[in-house]
Scaffold this active site. Structure first.
Site, mmCIF file in Angstrom:
data_model
loop_
_atom_site.group_PDB
_atom_site.id
_atom_site.type_symbol
_atom_site.label_atom_id
_atom_site.label_comp_id
_atom_site.label_asym_id
_atom_site.label_seq_id
_atom_site.Cartn_x
_atom_site.Cartn_y
_atom_site.Cartn_z
ATOM 1 N N ASN A 41 0.788 -1.243 0.000
ATOM 2 C CA ASN A 41 0.000 0.000 0.000
ATOM 3 C C ASN A 41 0.819 1.291 0.000
ATOM 4 O O ASN A 41 0.329 2.320 -0.454
ATOM 5 C CB ASN A 41 -1.026 -0.015 1.144
ATOM 6 C CG ASN A 41 -0.397 -0.143 2.488
ATOM 7 O OD1 ASN A 41 0.520 -0.929 2.677
ATOM 8 N ND2 ASN A 41 -0.860 0.635 3.429
ATOM 9 N N GLU B 273 5.108 -4.316 12.045
ATOM 10 C CA GLU B 273 4.148 -3.218 11.839
ATOM 11 C C GLU B 273 2.944 -3.838 11.143
ATOM 12 O O GLU B 273 2.998 -4.123 9.947
ATOM 13 C CB GLU B 273 4.784 -2.143 10.945
ATOM 14 C CG GLU B 273 5.993 -1.457 11.550
ATOM 15 C CD GLU B 273 5.632 -0.539 12.699
ATOM 16 O OE1 GLU B 273 4.464 -0.098 12.775
ATOM 17 O OE2 GLU B 273 6.497 -0.270 13.532
ATOM 18 N N CYS C 112 -3.025 1.323 6.719
ATOM 19 C CA CYS C 112 -3.064 0.735 8.069
ATOM 20 C C CYS C 112 -3.664 1.704 9.079
ATOM 21 O O CYS C 112 -4.130 1.277 10.136
ATOM 22 C CB CYS C 112 -1.672 0.311 8.491
ATOM 23 S SG CYS C 112 -0.478 1.655 8.477
HETATM 24 P P1 NAD Z 1 0.646 -9.105 3.449
HETATM 25 O O1 NAD Z 1 0.827 -9.529 4.876
HETATM 26 O O2 NAD Z 1 -0.178 -9.949 2.568
HETATM 27 O O3 NAD Z 1 2.082 -9.017 2.719
HETATM 28 C C1 NAD Z 1 3.105 -8.204 3.236
HETATM 29 C C2 NAD Z 1 4.447 -8.741 2.707
HETATM 30 O O4 NAD Z 1 4.670 -10.047 3.246
HETATM 31 C C3 NAD Z 1 4.500 -8.876 1.192
HETATM 32 O O5 NAD Z 1 5.807 -8.544 0.753
HETATM 33 C C4 NAD Z 1 4.254 -10.358 0.992
HETATM 34 O O6 NAD Z 1 4.778 -10.867 -0.228
HETATM 35 C C5 NAD Z 1 4.998 -10.945 2.185
HETATM 36 N N1 NAD Z 1 4.580 -12.290 2.570
HETATM 37 C C6 NAD Z 1 3.406 -12.912 2.319
HETATM 38 N N2 NAD Z 1 3.411 -14.156 2.843
HETATM 39 C C7 NAD Z 1 4.605 -14.304 3.455
HETATM 40 C C8 NAD Z 1 5.207 -15.354 4.207
HETATM 41 N N3 NAD Z 1 4.574 -16.512 4.424
HETATM 42 N N4 NAD Z 1 6.439 -15.164 4.703
HETATM 43 C C9 NAD Z 1 7.102 -14.000 4.499
HETATM 44 N N5 NAD Z 1 6.574 -12.959 3.802
HETATM 45 C C10 NAD Z 1 5.352 -13.121 3.290
HETATM 46 O O7 NAD Z 1 0.142 -7.602 3.499
HETATM 47 P P2 NAD Z 1 -0.317 -6.658 2.293
HETATM 48 O O8 NAD Z 1 -1.622 -7.148 1.779
HETATM 49 O O9 NAD Z 1 0.802 -6.449 1.335
HETATM 50 O O10 NAD Z 1 -0.504 -5.292 3.093
HETATM 51 C C11 NAD Z 1 -1.637 -4.991 3.816
HETATM 52 C C12 NAD Z 1 -1.433 -5.150 5.301
HETATM 53 O O11 NAD Z 1 -0.294 -4.430 5.736
HETATM 54 C C13 NAD Z 1 -2.603 -4.591 6.082
HETATM 55 O O12 NAD Z 1 -2.955 -5.462 7.122
HETATM 56 C C14 NAD Z 1 -2.046 -3.296 6.642
HETATM 57 O O13 NAD Z 1 -2.688 -2.825 7.793
HETATM 58 C C15 NAD Z 1 -0.631 -3.660 6.885
HETATM 59 N N6 NAD Z 1 0.199 -2.450 6.969
HETATM 60 C C16 NAD Z 1 0.685 -2.066 8.181
HETATM 61 C C17 NAD Z 1 1.420 -0.880 8.294
HETATM 62 C C18 NAD Z 1 2.010 -0.441 9.592
HETATM 63 O O14 NAD Z 1 2.937 0.364 9.557
HETATM 64 N N7 NAD Z 1 1.529 -0.898 10.726
HETATM 65 C C19 NAD Z 1 1.635 -0.101 7.158
HETATM 66 C C20 NAD Z 1 1.107 -0.526 5.944
HETATM 67 C C21 NAD Z 1 0.392 -1.706 5.860
#
Ligand code: NAD
Length: 473
Positions: free
Chosen positions: A149, A245, A279
């Site tokens: 995002n 995060e 987020c």
């Molecule tokens: P996601 O958890 O699907 O993916 C995040 C990352 O993890 C991607 O690079 C993905 O390829 C990787 N990933 C997926 N499966 C994995 C595994 N088994 N092992 C290691 N890595 C893996 O999240 P998303 O859909 O890309 O992003 C949305 C989420 O991120 C929402 O829940 C949002 O709230 C959160 N987010 C949090 C913050 C924060 O600062 N707290 C900021 C932005 C987004």
């Protein structure tokens, strides 16, 4: 685009397509890395650490300043890439690029403030004659995994402090939006970062994720993403530092004395920024019953004026969701809420990845759109009359990134600040506010540790004590 491995930009036969979620057009392809690539990346990263740990603080700061300058000079190119590969409109993307420049600049500045302290060894008997101090040292290889995002600035939030601290990094950007992060990696190399200091691995989390997070050469995992992925990583990681995060379901309380115009304006933006894929996005809005109707009418009026569609058009207010599956998921959550008794005040319609910004009321607590992180362009309104009840409802879910409170009363503002259980309380602002240098992170399921450069630097370094035994001198 190629991926960055061992100081080279490499191709692989198997690739992943990067498509624009607005019109499904192909933007580029990236290599689909394998677990062998992961093994190689950590080998190079270990060698890279031997160079980064030797860099003086001013050399690290210089690389970061130069990278910030390269991003600044190429701002429009970065913004167009963010807007094409992700969900953001061009105006939202430009703001992200500006923030990335700040994040890198702050990292350069904070590199010069990694401090230690002298230790009063003689504060207990037996310590006489000992003199010394501690200083913070880099942890080693940092694994950075980032979400779709904010495909540029959230990568900068990991690379910036990791490089400032003297670490090497293996970056795994989001599978659907890898291009902005890779372009940032290019900028780092152009700025003079030692070639093995940064590896940029592209691939599916489900295929290479376990190999990445379980590798013992990693000393810290800095992850931003969903709670489910974060929990899986936490279970598999073993003996490593973890920065998590994660997601949230952010509550905002609008009290009876609030500046309603300000509250509506900032909460509409906070709910629909990046098509709600944020987020910090406003999800639950608790409004004092005496101003509920006025707030609702204005909120619905402003929401229904939103122009949605082509992200590259200057006057578009909101773009598509990241994939059609995600848009369908949010649509089905709206339908479930309606079946359970909720009312759609505006929006609710979907065409491919475009979901109209949606405002709901009468949402029952058992609906997923109330309980879970929606991560889409919808917001729920609830009337409240009692302040303690409002705090209780705001705190009732297992998330806690930001909460917000609108009031003109300083007393009530302080009560809110101390009662809301989360990583940050915004007074007279929506939950969607972040300064890149402030401590940022969540409580409960929303995370572990803090980002914000100074705070990330604490997590990405370790103190080492140096003690001189001078008693024989
Ligand atoms: P996601 O958890 O699907 O993916 C995040 C990352 O993890 C991607 O690079 C993905 O390829 C990787 N990933 C997926 N499966 C994995 C595994 N088994 N092992 C290691 N890595 C893996 O999240 P998303 O859909 O890309 O992003 C949305 C989420 O991120 C929402 O829940 C949002 O709230 C959160 N987010 C949090 C913050 C924060 O600062 N707290 C900021 C932005 C987004």
């Amino acid at each position: 685009m190629k991926m960055l491995l061992g100081g080279q930009w490499v191709r692989r036969d198997k690739t992943i397509e990067v498509r624009d979620p607005y019109d499904d057009s192909l933007i580029d392809t990236v290599p689909r890395a394998t677990t062998d690539d992961v093994q190689a990346a950590f080998g190079f990263a270990q060698q890279g650490f031997e160079s980064t740990r030797q860099l003086s603080v001013h050399e690290r700061a210089q690389v970061l300043h130069r990278t910030a300058e390269i991003v600044h000079v190429n701002s429009e190119e970065f913004a167009r890439l963010i807007a094409r590969e992700g969900s953001k409109t061009i105006r939202e993307a430009r703001k992200e690029v500006g923030r990335c420049v700040n994040t890198l600049t702050i990292s350069a500045e904070e590199a010069k403030r990694i401090l230690g302290e002298t230790i009063p060894f003689d504060s207990f008997p037996g310590g006489e004659g000992r003199r010394g101090f501690y200083y913070r040292f880099p942890v080693g290889v940092v694994l950075a995994i980032t979400p779709f995002n904010d495909p540029l600035n959230l990568v900068a939030h990991k690379l910036g402090p990791a490089i400032a601290a003297g670490n090497s990094v293996v970056l795994k950007p989001a599978t659907v939006t890898p291009l902005s992060g890779l372009k940032l990696a290019e900028a780092f190399l152009e700025a003079g970062l030692p070639p093995l200091a940064l590896q940029g691995i592209t691939g599916n989390g489900s295929e290479i994720g376990d190999a990445l997070v379980q590798d013992n050469r990693v000393r810290m995992i800095s992850f931003t993403g969903g709670v489910e992925t974060g929990e899986r990583i936490t279970r598999l990681a073993g003996m490593k530092k973890l920065g998590m995060e994660l997601g949230s379901n952010s509550p905002v309380i609008v009290w009876e004395d609030a500046d309603l115009d300000l509250a509506v304006q900032s909460c509409v933006s906070g709910a629909f920024w990046a098509a709600g894929q944020n987020c910090l996005g406003v999800q639950r809005l608790y409004v004092h019953e005496s101003v509920y109707d006025a707030f609702k009418d204005d909120f619905v009026r402003r929401t229904s004026r939103y122009r949605i569609g082509d992200k590259l058009k200057e006057d578009t207010d909101m773009g598509p969701m990241i994939t059609e599956d995600e848009a369908r998921r949010v649509e089905s959550w709206i339908e479930e809420a309606v079946k359970l008794g909720a009312r759609v005040l505006t929006g609710g319609e979907r065409k491919a990845t475009l979901l109209q910004p949606t405002v709901l009321e009468h949402v029952p607590e058992e609906a997923r759109i109330h309980r879970e992180e929606v991560f889409g362009p919808t917001v729920n309104l609830y009337p409240v009359s009692d302040l303690e009840e409002a705090f209780e409802k705001a705190n009732s879910l297992p998330y806690g990134l930001h909460a917000a409170f609108f009031t003109k009363s300083i007393d009530l503002a302080f009560r809110a600040a101390y009662s809301l259980d989360c990583g940050g309380v915004m007074i007279n602002d929506s939950t969607d506010y972040r300064l890149d240098s402030m401590p940022f992170g969540g409580v409960k399921s929303s995370g572990l540790g803090r980002e914000g450069i100074k705070f990330a630097l604490q997590e990405m370094t370790e103190p080492k004590v140096i003690c001189f035994n001078l008693s024989g001198a």
